[in-house]
Design a protein around this motif. Structure first.
Motif, PDB file in Angstrom:
ATOM      1  N   SER A  28       0.720  -1.274   0.029  1.00  0.00           N
ATOM      2  CA  SER A  28      -0.128  -0.161  -0.037  1.00  0.00           C
ATOM      3  C   SER A  28       0.830   1.154   0.090  1.00  0.00           C
ATOM      4  O   SER A  28       0.687   2.204  -0.796  1.00  0.00           O
ATOM      5  CB  SER A  28      -0.881   0.074   1.281  1.00  0.00           C
TER       6      SER A  28
ATOM      7  N   ALA B 184      -1.358   3.786  -1.956  1.00  0.00           N
ATOM      8  CA  ALA B 184      -2.820   3.263  -1.875  1.00  0.00           C
ATOM      9  C   ALA B 184      -3.514   3.328  -0.806  1.00  0.00           C
ATOM     10  O   ALA B 184      -2.738   2.999   0.403  1.00  0.00           O
ATOM     11  CB  ALA B 184      -2.742   1.732  -2.490  1.00  0.00           C
ATOM     12  N   GLY B 185      -4.770   3.311  -0.606  1.00  0.00           N
ATOM     13  CA  GLY B 185      -5.566   3.061   0.528  1.00  0.00           C
ATOM     14  C   GLY B 185      -5.513   1.856   0.893  1.00  0.00           C
ATOM     15  O   GLY B 185      -5.617   0.987  -0.191  1.00  0.00           O
ATOM     16  N   GLN B 186      -5.739   1.468   2.068  1.00  0.00           N
ATOM     17  CA  GLN B 186      -5.997  -0.030   2.351  1.00  0.00           C
ATOM     18  C   GLN B 186      -7.132  -0.302   3.401  1.00  0.00           C
ATOM     19  O   GLN B 186      -7.202   0.644   4.544  1.00  0.00           O
ATOM     20  CB  GLN B 186      -4.769  -0.684   2.912  1.00  0.00           C
ATOM     21  N   ILE B 187      -7.835  -1.030   3.344  1.00  0.00           N
ATOM     22  CA  ILE B 187      -8.938  -1.590   4.246  1.00  0.00           C
ATOM     23  C   ILE B 187      -8.362  -2.914   4.911  1.00  0.00           C
ATOM     24  O   ILE B 187      -8.391  -3.854   4.001  1.00  0.00           O
ATOM     25  CB  ILE B 187     -10.238  -1.516   3.943  1.00  0.00           C
TER      26      ILE B 187
ATOM     27  N   PHE C 128     -13.199   3.074  -0.660  1.00  0.00           N
ATOM     28  CA  PHE C 128     -12.235   3.584  -1.280  1.00  0.00           C
ATOM     29  C   PHE C 128     -12.574   5.056  -1.688  1.00  0.00           C
ATOM     30  O   PHE C 128     -13.399   5.091  -2.395  1.00  0.00           O
ATOM     31  CB  PHE C 128     -11.467   2.706  -2.081  1.00  0.00           C
TER      32      PHE C 128
END
Ligand SMILES: Cc1cc2nc3c(=O)[nH]c(=O)nc-3n(C[C@H](O)[C@H](O)[C@H](O)COP(=O)(O)OP(=O)(O)OC[C@H]3O[C@@H](n4cnc5c(N)ncnc54)[C@H](O)[C@@H]3O)c2cc1C
Lengths: 255, 324
Positions: free
Chosen positions: B109, B114-117, B147
Motif C-alpha cells: 500500500s 494506495a488506501g488499504q482496508i 475507497f
C-alpha cells in the motif's frame, strides 16, 4: 542510540462501545496507551538502559493524547512529541505520512511501535512508515537483541517463530510477550512533568496538504447484531450433554 | 472500463490455503460483470499449485518462483509482488489477513500510495459502490468503509467470506522472472514451525479450546479427543499458554489467532475481551465452565455449567454415538 516509539492513545480495552450520531461516543471513556504500544515503550526504555541514548515517544492525535505521552515519559521515556492538527484525518495512509515527515528529518536508529491498535485494529501505520522511510521492518516481535548496527528479532507468525536479522535503522512492531511493561513510579510521574514535550501542527512539518487527503472513508458504524440470549442447559450433566449434541445437530445443523 | 483485481495467493506445504479461495470470492464481490481476476503466486517450486488454480475462473495467473522466495521475506516478497503488480496493473489487490498478508499488504500500500482496508469480514455492493465491512474495538463494533482512490488494497479475515467455488475456467499462466532487489537488509535466519496438528486452527470448522481451567498439559488430552472425533482443531486461551499447558501457537484472541469456526467450544475459559476478540464471529459458541458467572456465558449460544473434566469426555462419547 536514538530510539523512537510511535504510539497511540486508545479506549481502555474494557470500555463499552456506544454509538451516538454515527460516531463512537467518547463520553466518560477511560483512555490508555494502546496495550501493544506499551510493550514498545518498555522495550525502548530497556534498550536505552542497556546501550545508552534517548527514547522519544511520538504520537499523532487529538490533544487528549498528551496524557498517554505523559504516561510514557513517567515510565522512563526522555522526550515526547505530539503532532495534533484537525487537518489530519484518521486514515492510516495520512498518519504514516505525517510520522514519516517528522521522523525523516530526525536522526533515527530504531523505531518501535505496537503490532496493531486495539481500537481500529488495522495494523498498517508502522509498516507503511518503514516503507516511506525506506528502512526494513520486522512485524509482531516477541524478542529483540540489539548490537551496534544490527538487530535480531523473533517474529511471531501465526504461532510459528521466525528469527530475523536486520540492519539499523529499522522498525519493529511489538507483540504481547516481548516484555512486561512497568507501571510509572511516583518519582517517575514527578520527573515526567519536567521532561521536554514538543507539540507540533502541520505548519511545523514539511508536508503538502494534498498528501493528506484520505484514501478511505467510513460510511457507517454499527454495533454487532444482538445475539439471542444464550441458553444455559439444565438437568443432570449427562442429559445436558445429550441435549447439546441434539441442538448442535438439529437446530444449528452444524454437524 | 473494466477493472482488474489481483488476488495474492497463499500456500502452505504445497497446497493453496483456504483463505485464497475466500480472497477470490472477495474479488468477485468487489467486481462488476466484465472485470478481470488475476492471481499472483509467489514462492519456490510452486508449479504444482497452478493445477489447483487452473480450476479458478481467473483471466491470468502470475507465477514468480525463486529460491529467495522459499519462505516469507518482507522485502523479497514485496519486490516480487511489485513486479506482478507492474505486469497486472490492477485496480484492486486482495490478500488474506494472515501473518503474511498483515505484513505484506501495508508495504505494498505504501509503495503504491494506495488506501488499504484491513481485516475485512464482509463485502457489499451498494449502488455500484463496493462497501467493505470490518470489526473494530475487538469486535464490539463494525464499520463500513469505501475507497476514495485507486489502486486499493484489502485484507480479508479468514473463514468469513465463503470460498469461491472452483468449477471451470482456464487461466493463462505467465511466469515472471524474479528481479532480486539490489540490497536486502533483512535476513531470515531460522523458521521454527510450531503449528502442528492435523487441522489448521485458523481454518478449522470446529475448534475445541481450553483455558486455565484445563489445569495441566495432560488436561488438554480430553479436549484433543473431542476435537479428533469432530474433525476439529484444539485452541487455547492466553491463560493456558502462559501457564505452559500448551504452546503459544494454539493461542486464540487478539494477540493470537482469530478464528471463525462453525462451532467454538470453550472449556475452562473465562471469556476475557482479548480472548473474545479472536472468536466472537464463530457461528455457534458453546461454553463449558464451572462458574455460572463467567463472562463467556454472555456470548455463548449454549452453556453447560459444570466441571469440564466430567463434561468433555461425556460429549466425546455422545458425539461418537451420534456420528457413528
Ligand atoms: C494486551 C493483551 C492481549 C491479550 N491477548 C489475549 C489473547 O489473544 N488471547 C487470550 O486468550 N487472552 C489474551 N489476553 C489475556 C486475557 O486478558 C485473559 O487473561 C485470558 O484470556 C484468561 O485466560 P483463561 O480464560 O484461560 O483464564 P481465567 O480467566 O483464569 O479463566 C479460567 C476459567 O476456567 C474456569 N474453570 C476452572 N476450572 C474449571 C473446571 N474444572 N471446569 C470448568 N471450568 C473451569 C474458571 O471458572 C474460569 O472461568 C491478553 C491480555 C492483554 C493485556
Amino acid at each position: 542510540m536514538d530510539i523512537y516509539v510511535i504510539m497511540k492513545q486508545t479506549f481502555d480495552t474494557e470500555e463499552k462501545i456506544i454509538i451516538e450520531d454515527g460516531n463512537v461516543s467518547e463520553d466518560g471513556v477511560q483512555y490508555v496507551i494502546n496495550p501493544y504500544d506499551e510493550y514498545a515503550v518498555e522495550e525502548a526504555i530497556q534498550t536505552r538502559d542497556e546501550l545508552g541514548g534517548s527514547v522519544y515517544v511520538i504520537a499523532v492525535g487529538p490533544e487528549r493524547t498528551s496524557e498517554a505521552l505523559r504516561t510514557a515519559l513517567a515510565m522512563g521515556a526522555d522526550e515526547a512529541v505530539l503532532i495534533s492538527d484537525e487537518r489530519i484525518g484518521s486514515d492510516e495512509n495520512t498518519i504514516s505520512k505525517v510520522l514519516a515527515s517528522y521522523l525523516g528529518s530526525q536522526k533515527v536508529d530504531l523505531i518501535l511501535g505496537g503490532y496493531f491498535s486495539v481500537d481500529n485494529g488495522a495494523g498498517q501505520v508502522a509498516i507503511r512508515l518503514a516503507q516511506l522511510l525506506d528502512i526494513p521492518h520486522v512485524g509482531s516481535i516477541t524478542k529483540l537483541d540489539m548490537s551496534d548496527s544490527k538487530a535480531k528479532a523473533d517474529r511471531d507468525a501465526e504461532g510459528d517463530l521466525e528469527q530475523v536479522e536486520v540492519t539499523l535503522p529499522a522498525v519493529f512492531t511489538a507483540q504481547q510477550g516481548l516484555n512486561e511493561p512497568r507501571y510509572p513510579s511516583l518519582p517517575g510521574i514527578m520527573k515526567a512533568k519536567r521532561k521536554p514535550f514538543k507539540q507540533l501542527t502541520l505548519d511545523d512539518l514539511d508536508i503538502e496538504e494534498a498528501e493528506l487527503s484520505p484514501k478511505t472513508a467510513r460510511t457507517a458504524l454499527s454495533l454487532p447484531p444482538q445475539k439471542e440470549a444464550g441458553q444455559i442447559l439444565k438437568g443432570e450433566t449427562a442429559e445436558q450433554v445429550k441435549e447439546l449434541v441434539e441442538k448442535l445437530r438439529d437446530d444449528a445443523k452444524v454437524l | 472500463m473494466s477493472k482488474t483485481i489481483l488476488v495474492v495467493a497463499e500456500h502452505r506445504d504445497g497446497a493453496l490455503r483456504q483463505v485464497t479461495y475466500e480472497a477470490i470470492q472477495a474479488a468477485a464481490l468487489s467486481s462488476a460483470e466484465n472485470d478481470q481476476l488475476h492471481v499472483a503466486v509467489i514462492g519456490h517450486q510452486i508449479e504444482g499449485l497452478t493445477e489447483s488454480l487452473s480450476s479458478i475462473d481467473a483471466e491470468k495467473i502470475y507465477l514468480i518462483d525463486h529460491s529467495d522466495l522459499q519462505q516469507y521475506h518482507p522485502e523479497a516478497y514485496a519486490a516480487a509482488l511489485k513486479q506482478v503488480i507492474d505486469a497486472s496493473n490492477p485496480d484492486g489487490i486482495i490478500l488474506g489477513h494472515t501473518a503474511i498478508g498483515r505484513d505484506l499488504a501495508p508495504m505494498i500500500s505504501a509503495k503504491l500510495d494506495a488506501g488499504q482496508i484491513s481485516d475485512v469480514t464482509n463485502i457489499e455492493n451498494v449502488d455500484d459502490q463496493v462497501v467493505f465491512i470490518r470489526p473494530i474495538y475487538a469486535g464490539k463494533a463494525f464499520e463500513k468503509k469505501v475507497f476514495q482512490s485507486s489502486p486499493w488494497v484489502v485484507t480479508v479475515r479468514p473463514n468469513n467470506i465463503s470460498a469461491a467455488d472452483s468449477s471451470g475456467g482456464k487461466a493463462e499462466v505467465e511466469n515472471i522472472e524474479y528481479a532480486k532487489p539490489a540490497s536486502l537488509r533483512t535476513v531470515i535466519q531460522n523458521v521454527v514451525r510450531k503449528t502442528s496438528g492435523k487441522v489448521d486452527l485458523s481454518e478449522a470448522k470446529i475448534v475445541v479450546s481450553g483455558g486455565r481451567g484445563v489445569k495441566s498439559a495432560d488436561g488438554f488430552k480430553p479436549l484433543q479427543e473431542l476435537a479428533d472425533v469432530l474433525g476439529g482443531a484444539v485452541g487455547a486461551s492466553r491463560g493456558a499458554c502462559d501457564a505452559d499447558y500448551c504452546d503459544y501457537s494454539l493461542q486464540i484472541g487478539q494477540t493470537g489467532k482469530v478464528v471463525t469456526p462453525e462451532v467454538y467450544i470453550a472449556c475452562g475459559i473465562s471469556g476475557a475481551i482479548q480472548h473474545v476478540a479472536g472468536m466472537s464471529q464463530s457461528k455457534i459458541i458453546v461454553a463449558i465452565n464451572k462458574d455460572p458467572e463467567a463472562p463467556i456465558f454472555k456470548i455463548a449460544d449454549y452453556g453447560i455449567v459444570g466441571d469440564l473434566f466430567e463434561v468433555v469426555p461425556l460429549l466425546t462419547q455422545e458425539f461418537k454415538k451420534v456420528l457413528g
